[in-house]
Scaffold this motif. Structure first.
Motif, PDB file in Angstrom:
ATOM      1  N   UNK A   1       0.815  -1.187   0.033  1.00  0.00           N
ATOM      2  CA  UNK A   1      -0.007   0.279  -0.023  1.00  0.00           C
ATOM      3  C   UNK A   1       0.806   1.031  -0.076  1.00  0.00           C
ATOM      4  N   UNK A   2       1.841   1.433   0.748  1.00  0.00           N
ATOM      5  CA  UNK A   2       2.612   2.528   1.002  1.00  0.00           C
ATOM      6  C   UNK A   2       3.549   2.833  -0.058  1.00  0.00           C
ATOM      7  N   UNK A   3       4.030   1.652  -0.827  1.00  0.00           N
ATOM      8  CA  UNK A   3       4.989   1.775  -1.886  1.00  0.00           C
ATOM      9  C   UNK A   3       4.224   2.032  -3.236  1.00  0.00           C
ATOM     10  N   UNK A   4       3.141   1.400  -3.727  1.00  0.00           N
ATOM     11  CA  UNK A   4       2.307   1.709  -4.552  1.00  0.00           C
ATOM     12  C   UNK A   4       1.357   3.162  -4.351  1.00  0.00           C
ATOM     13  N   UNK A   5       1.271   3.500  -3.192  1.00  0.00           N
ATOM     14  CA  UNK A   5       0.427   4.718  -2.931  1.00  0.00           C
ATOM     15  C   UNK A   5       1.336   5.920  -3.293  1.00  0.00           C
ATOM     16  N   UNK A   6       2.836   5.654  -2.768  1.00  0.00           N
ATOM     17  CA  UNK A   6       3.523   6.694  -3.129  1.00  0.00           C
ATOM     18  C   UNK A   6       3.721   6.973  -4.692  1.00  0.00           C
ATOM     19  N   UNK A   7       3.929   5.903  -5.485  1.00  0.00           N
ATOM     20  CA  UNK A   7       4.058   5.926  -6.819  1.00  0.00           C
ATOM     21  C   UNK A   7       3.105   6.626  -7.289  1.00  0.00           C
ATOM     22  N   UNK A   8       1.662   6.060  -7.052  1.00  0.00           N
ATOM     23  CA  UNK A   8       0.539   6.630  -7.932  1.00  0.00           C
ATOM     24  C   UNK A   8       0.307   8.218  -7.281  1.00  0.00           C
ATOM     25  N   UNK A   9       0.495   8.398  -6.187  1.00  0.00           N
ATOM     26  CA  UNK A   9       0.294   9.822  -5.603  1.00  0.00           C
ATOM     27  C   UNK A   9       1.375  10.897  -6.320  1.00  0.00           C
ATOM     28  N   UNK A  10       2.412  10.462  -6.378  1.00  0.00           N
ATOM     29  CA  UNK A  10       3.524  11.415  -6.858  1.00  0.00           C
ATOM     30  C   UNK A  10       3.338  11.543  -8.474  1.00  0.00           C
ATOM     31  N   UNK A  11       2.773  10.600  -9.257  1.00  0.00           N
ATOM     32  CA  UNK A  11       2.473  10.716 -10.623  1.00  0.00           C
ATOM     33  C   UNK A  11       1.261  11.661 -10.695  1.00  0.00           C
ATOM     34  N   UNK A  12       0.224  11.444 -10.058  1.00  0.00           N
ATOM     35  CA  UNK A  12      -0.862  12.154  -9.996  1.00  0.00           C
ATOM     36  C   UNK A  12      -0.767  13.577  -9.659  1.00  0.00           C
ATOM     37  N   UNK A  13       0.108  13.993  -8.621  1.00  0.00           N
ATOM     38  CA  UNK A  13       0.414  15.376  -8.301  1.00  0.00           C
ATOM     39  C   UNK A  13       1.296  15.825  -9.377  1.00  0.00           C
ATOM     40  N   UNK A  14       2.339  15.155 -10.017  1.00  0.00           N
ATOM     41  CA  UNK A  14       2.983  15.766 -10.972  1.00  0.00           C
ATOM     42  C   UNK A  14       2.193  16.017 -12.193  1.00  0.00           C
ATOM     43  N   UNK A  15       1.267  15.403 -12.449  1.00  0.00           N
ATOM     44  CA  UNK A  15       0.401  15.825 -13.719  1.00  0.00           C
ATOM     45  C   UNK A  15      -0.557  16.853 -13.358  1.00  0.00           C
ATOM     46  N   UNK A  16      -0.947  16.794 -12.107  1.00  0.00           N
ATOM     47  CA  UNK A  16      -1.777  17.942 -11.793  1.00  0.00           C
ATOM     48  C   UNK A  16      -0.873  19.313 -11.619  1.00  0.00           C
ATOM     49  N   UNK A  17       0.326  19.271 -11.384  1.00  0.00           N
ATOM     50  CA  UNK A  17       1.134  20.470 -10.982  1.00  0.00           C
ATOM     51  C   UNK A  17       1.292  21.211 -12.584  1.00  0.00           C
ATOM     52  N   UNK A  18       1.089  20.449 -13.438  1.00  0.00           N
ATOM     53  CA  UNK A  18       1.556  20.998 -14.785  1.00  0.00           C
ATOM     54  C   UNK A  18       0.190  22.018 -15.062  1.00  0.00           C
ATOM     55  N   UNK A  19      -1.166  21.896 -14.530  1.00  0.00           N
ATOM     56  CA  UNK A  19      -2.116  22.535 -14.711  1.00  0.00           C
ATOM     57  C   UNK A  19      -2.049  24.112 -13.930  1.00  0.00           C
ATOM     58  N   UNK A  20      -0.754  24.145 -13.128  1.00  0.00           N
ATOM     59  CA  UNK A  20      -0.740  25.194 -12.515  1.00  0.00           C
ATOM     60  C   UNK A  20       0.653  26.134 -12.736  1.00  0.00           C
ATOM     61  N   UNK A  21       0.756  26.200 -14.164  1.00  0.00           N
ATOM     62  CA  UNK A  21       2.092  26.550 -14.849  1.00  0.00           C
ATOM     63  C   UNK A  21       1.782  28.308 -14.635  1.00  0.00           C
ATOM     64  N   UNK A  22       2.713  29.100 -14.539  1.00  0.00           N
ATOM     65  CA  UNK A  22       2.478  30.466 -14.611  1.00  0.00           C
ATOM     66  C   UNK A  22       2.568  31.005 -15.650  1.00  0.00           C
ATOM     67  N   UNK A  23       2.254  32.242 -15.977  1.00  0.00           N
ATOM     68  CA  UNK A  23       2.111  32.651 -17.255  1.00  0.00           C
ATOM     69  C   UNK A  23       3.634  32.837 -18.126  1.00  0.00           C
ATOM     70  N   UNK A  24       4.656  32.813 -17.473  1.00  0.00           N
ATOM     71  CA  UNK A  24       5.880  32.778 -17.875  1.00  0.00           C
ATOM     72  C   UNK A  24       6.440  31.447 -18.458  1.00  0.00           C
ATOM     73  N   UNK A  25       5.694  30.398 -17.929  1.00  0.00           N
ATOM     74  CA  UNK A  25       5.966  29.265 -18.067  1.00  0.00           C
ATOM     75  C   UNK A  25       5.215  28.727 -19.507  1.00  0.00           C
ATOM     76  N   UNK A  26       4.067  29.254 -19.481  1.00  0.00           N
ATOM     77  CA  UNK A  26       3.146  29.053 -21.021  1.00  0.00           C
ATOM     78  C   UNK A  26       3.957  29.511 -22.242  1.00  0.00           C
ATOM     79  N   UNK A  27       4.614  30.938 -21.863  1.00  0.00           N
ATOM     80  CA  UNK A  27       5.270  31.555 -22.975  1.00  0.00           C
ATOM     81  C   UNK A  27       6.417  30.923 -23.253  1.00  0.00           C
TER      82      UNK A  27
END
Length: 846
Positions: A610-636
């Motif tokens: 649970x802990x090992x797979x939970x870490x992998x799934x959570x880190x992948x999900x958070x990594x993908x979600x973080x791309x949605x919060x790019x700043x304007x300069x990153x989009x440019x």
């Protein structure tokens, strides 16, 4: 007046070998110096030379503005082709471009000066000139670092030392900020819950680590885009190919390595895996052997000298690990050479990844051995103490003097395993080890430097090198020379310390929940000391500025440690959640008197899964979600895969650097000849200097000679004023800005008739023309050519000189001397040697 060397604002200094025999440089040393200086001037640099120590010279260099702006423009175009939008408008960027230009091979437009390699092996190092060499004492700098507001803000660090070091301090601040929240959670867990091995704290700790690396990646992405260095690793990876492509202007696609080269490099890197496993087996086997010796001496042995013998395993580890590390690094160096990386970015990352393997083993294996070997199985030693004694009797002969001591073992009823071993070890790594490392890192270098000086001067009776510096340069040059023997600053060493500390917290944090608070206190101190260390040249040579678009490969290390912790941390907590003392109620897998208490093997496997797979799934999900919060300069700055040729044609006309160039005042008059002449005093004390006078003043040694002769010349000037126009006048001669002794050949002023009256029988009168075409007469005696000026009416004598002529001596009789001499002296003047009158100079000096 000549500017002091520090006021000329050089970009770098080069430390070069300059061996001498009986105080005279060897011919090879002179040839190497000449080659270096000629190469520098040919490639757009100006240079000045100062003595380093008894066997080294310091060559201070500056890339002149015209060439510098050209190189910055080239670098800007290369960068924009890969989406790097930084305009290189800071000092560190200028130094980075110059350093790359110095080291890049000539075939693709650089100077090709590679220290300690090939034809440039005599060049020891290339060091940037920073404010760290300014005059200040260690105590003053240390006091200001802790009592005043921080001088080195992140922006200033970026401007002076480059992006990579700025990223280190940004990561450090971000890490400390997140440690605050974990410290609060640890305090609550320790004092309120009163449990050290808390499963709740373990899960929170893992969640904290997962969130930390995710939010740091987001922070890192924003910073590199805000600074405009995104994708800069692509430029570094393909710099050589890109430079060749731009020089040919061939329409090709993106310069990616050939597929065959990629596969070859990948296979070579895979070939290191067996080597790493071999070293891992050796180190772990040795650590296990030392562990067995330690358990025997601490828990089983009951003879004399026990308190001292228990230090033996620590000594064995302390001696063996550095030796193994040296061997390991030598193997890595050969493997890296065999892998044949075509750029420094790939090569450095490969080295760091390989060295981290050994760092991981030396840091965490002792805790892993205690957690999974000692505490679960040490209780099995008690019923087998008799077997241990009989085994010793079997394999050790009785005539050995140590036999009687080896069989002095504890009785079964006296045996007691150390249930607190894991807690004590973790406390050592969190507190004691950090104190030791702090002393070794920040105090030991200063102590060793002092001891080295004492040994050389007191015991070895080594003569201290005392160069004759100008007073205005002495302190600054002393600080430069003191850095010659210091190591090069490597920010990866600081990164390594923080990453390993994070590994202790994320893997074994449940052992002692107060560990984050202790680490936070240490880090607050280390952060300020690291700033002080960076701004002060008493620890390291100033670092070469470099840019980076991430903290790679340390971000991979963070992910790896968190992934390993997702397995180790829950298991350690499950084993010892009731404490490390043997439980009263035995569980399914518990052995008699064991510290481990696991009620169900299935539950343990489920927790790990649970802990090992939970870490992998959570880190992948958070990594993908973080791309949605790019700043304007990153989009440019999002980088597309456009054709390289199109980007080249687009950017080379549109993008220009906006860096403000530092002027070249004081450098424009230097040439190869006068620069090499500055090394002449090293040949012999009696050497006659032949140094050009650059625009803006006279050379340092010439100034000293002029000052010493001022009184003599003043006396001779008074004599000149009282003499008629047609008598021989002995005057001091000025050769290459050096005042020679009074000339034995008089300078004769007058007409041909006047010369005929006063010349010797062996003299011959000849007629010549000066540079202005005017007739003049001279006498020749024993091949000595005495200069004679044409007789002018008094009212026509000018007291001023043109910019390209030497100033005349002006007396009350208004005598003027001509510039013209014979053809040999005119040729020598064409090479840059100037002759100066004296009276005007000395009056200005006085």
């Amino acid at each position: 007046m000549t500017l002091a060397i520090q006021e000329l604002n050089p970009d770098f200094y080069l430390s070069i070998d300059y061996p001498q025999e009986n105080g005279i440089p060897t011919s090879a040393a002179k040839a190497q110096l000449t080659k270096l200086v000629e190469t520098l001037y040919a490639d757009g640099f100006a240079a000045q030379i100062r003595p380093g120590d008894a066997s080294h010279l310091l060559v201070f260099i500056k890339l002149l503005s015209s060439k510098c702006i050209d190189e910055i423009e080239k670098d800007l175009v290369k960068s924009f082709e890969f989406g790097v939008t930084a305009k290189d408008d800071v000092y560190s960027a200028r130094l980075r471009v110059i350093n790359k230009y110095l080291r890049t091979r000539k075939s693709i437009g650089g100077c090709g000066i590679t220290p300690n390699a090939g034809e440039w092996k005599f060049v020891n190092d290339i060091v940037p000139i920073t404010s760290a060499f300014d005059d200040s004492t260690l105590i003053e700098d240390l006091k200001s670092s802790f009592t005043e507001s921080p001088v080195l803000t992140t922006n200033r660090i970026k401007n002076q030392y480059g992006i990579k070091i700025a990223l280190y301090f940004e990561y450090f601040k971000f890490y400390m900020l997140w440690l605050v929240s974990l410290s609060v959670i640890g305090l609550v867990s320790y004092f309120k819950v009163k449990k050290t091995y808390s499963l709740a704290y373990t899960l929170v700790n893992l969640l904290w680590g997962t969130l930390f690396i995710t939010f740091w990646n987001r922070k890192q992405s924003f910073l590199v885009n805000f600074w405009g260095v995104q994708n800069c690793h692509l430029v570094e990876e393909h710099y050589s190919e890109l430079a060749e492509l731009n020089s040919r202007h061939e329409p090709k696609n993106d310069p990616a390595p050939q597929e065959s080269r990629r596969y070859v490099l990948f296979l070579k890197q895979l070939a290191f895996v067996p080597i790493a496993l071999g070293f891992t087996a050796v180190l772990v086997s040795y650590q296990l052997s030392c562990f067995v010796i330690e358990i025997f001496l601490t828990d089983v042995y009951d003879g004399p000298g026990k308190s001292l013998l228990t230090l033996l395993p620590t000594i064995l580890i302390s001696v063996f690990v550095p030796i193994l590390t040296i061997v390991y690094n030598l193997v890595i160096a050969q493997v890296i050479k065999w892998e044949n990386h075509d750029n420094s970015y790939s090569r450095n990352n490969s080295v760091l990844i390989k060295t981290f393997v050994l760092n991981f083993l030396t840091s965490y294996v002792p805790l892993i051995i205690t957690s999974f070997i000692y505490l679960p199985f040490a209780h099995l030693i008690q019923p087998h103490l008799g077997d241990i004694k009989s085994t010793i009797s079997t394999y050790v002969t009785k005539d050995r003097f140590y036999y009687k001591y080896l069989i002095m073992l504890k009785k079964q009823e006296d045996f007691k395993m150390n249930q607190n071993r894991l807690n004590a070890q973790f406390f050592y790594f969190i507190v004691t080890n950090q104190v030791i490392q702090f002393i070794l890192k920040y105090f030991l270098p200063l102590i060793l430097a002092k001891l080295t000086d004492l040994v050389e001067t007191k015991l070895l009776k080594k003569e201290k090198f005392e160069p004759k510096d100008e007073p205005t340069e002495a302190v600054w040059l002393h600080n430069i020379r003191s850095s010659l023997k210091r190591p090069v600053y490597d920010v990866n060493d600081d990164f390594r310390s923080l990453i390993l500390q994070y590994g202790y917290l994320i893997m074994f944090g449940p052992v002692w929940p107060l560990a984050p608070l202790v680490c936070l206190i240490f880090n607050l101190i280390i952060f300020r000391v690291d700033q002080f260390k960076l701004a002060n040249a008493k620890y390291f040579k100033p670092p070469l500025p470099s840019r980076s678009d991430s903290i790679h490969p340390w971000n991979k290390s963070l992910f790896f440690l968190t992934w390993v912790a997702s397995v180790i941390s829950p298991v350690v907590t499950a084993f010892y959640r009731h404490g490390t003392q043997p439980p009263k109620t035995l569980g399914q897998l518990a052995l008699k008197n064991a510290s481990v208490n696991v009620s169900s093997f299935l539950k343990l496997m489920l927790l790990m899964f649970t802990t090992e797979h939970g870490f992998l799934i959570l880190s992948y999900t958070l990594y993908r979600l973080s791309d949605l919060f790019k700043s304007d300069i990153e989009w440019q700055n999002d980088f597309g895969s456009n054709d390289l040729k199109l980007r080249l044609e687009y950017y080379k006309d549109k993008e220009k650097p906006n860096i403000v160039m530092i002027n070249d005042v004081g450098w424009e008059g230097f040439t190869v000849e006068n620069t090499l002449g500055l090394a002449a005093p090293s040949d012999t004390d009696a050497a006659i200097e032949k140094i050009d006078t650059p625009k803006g003043g006279y050379s340092t040694s010439a100034q000293a000679n002029i000052t010493q002769a001022a009184s003599r010349v003043e006396e001779k000037t008074k004599e000149i004023e009282q003499l008629p126009d047609t008598v021989p006048v002995p005057v001091p001669a000025v050769v290459d800005d050096k005042v020679e002794d009074i000339s034995t050949e008089p300078i004769v002023i007058g007409s041909k008739e006047a010369l005929d009256k006063i010349k010797d029988s062996t003299d011959e009168i000849i007629s010549t023309k000066n540079s202005e075409g005017d007739l003049q007469y001279s006498t020749i005696d024993s091949n000595a050519h005495a200069e004679v000026t044409k007789v002018f009416p008094r009212e026509d004598v000018s007291t001023s000189t043109s910019s390209n002529q030497a100033p005349s001596i002006t007396s009350s009789s208004e005598v003027s001397r001509s510039d013209s001499m014979n053809s040999s002296s005119r040729d020598s003047r064409d090479k840059g040697k100037k002759r100066s009158g004296l009276k005007k100079i000395f009056k200005s000096k006085k």
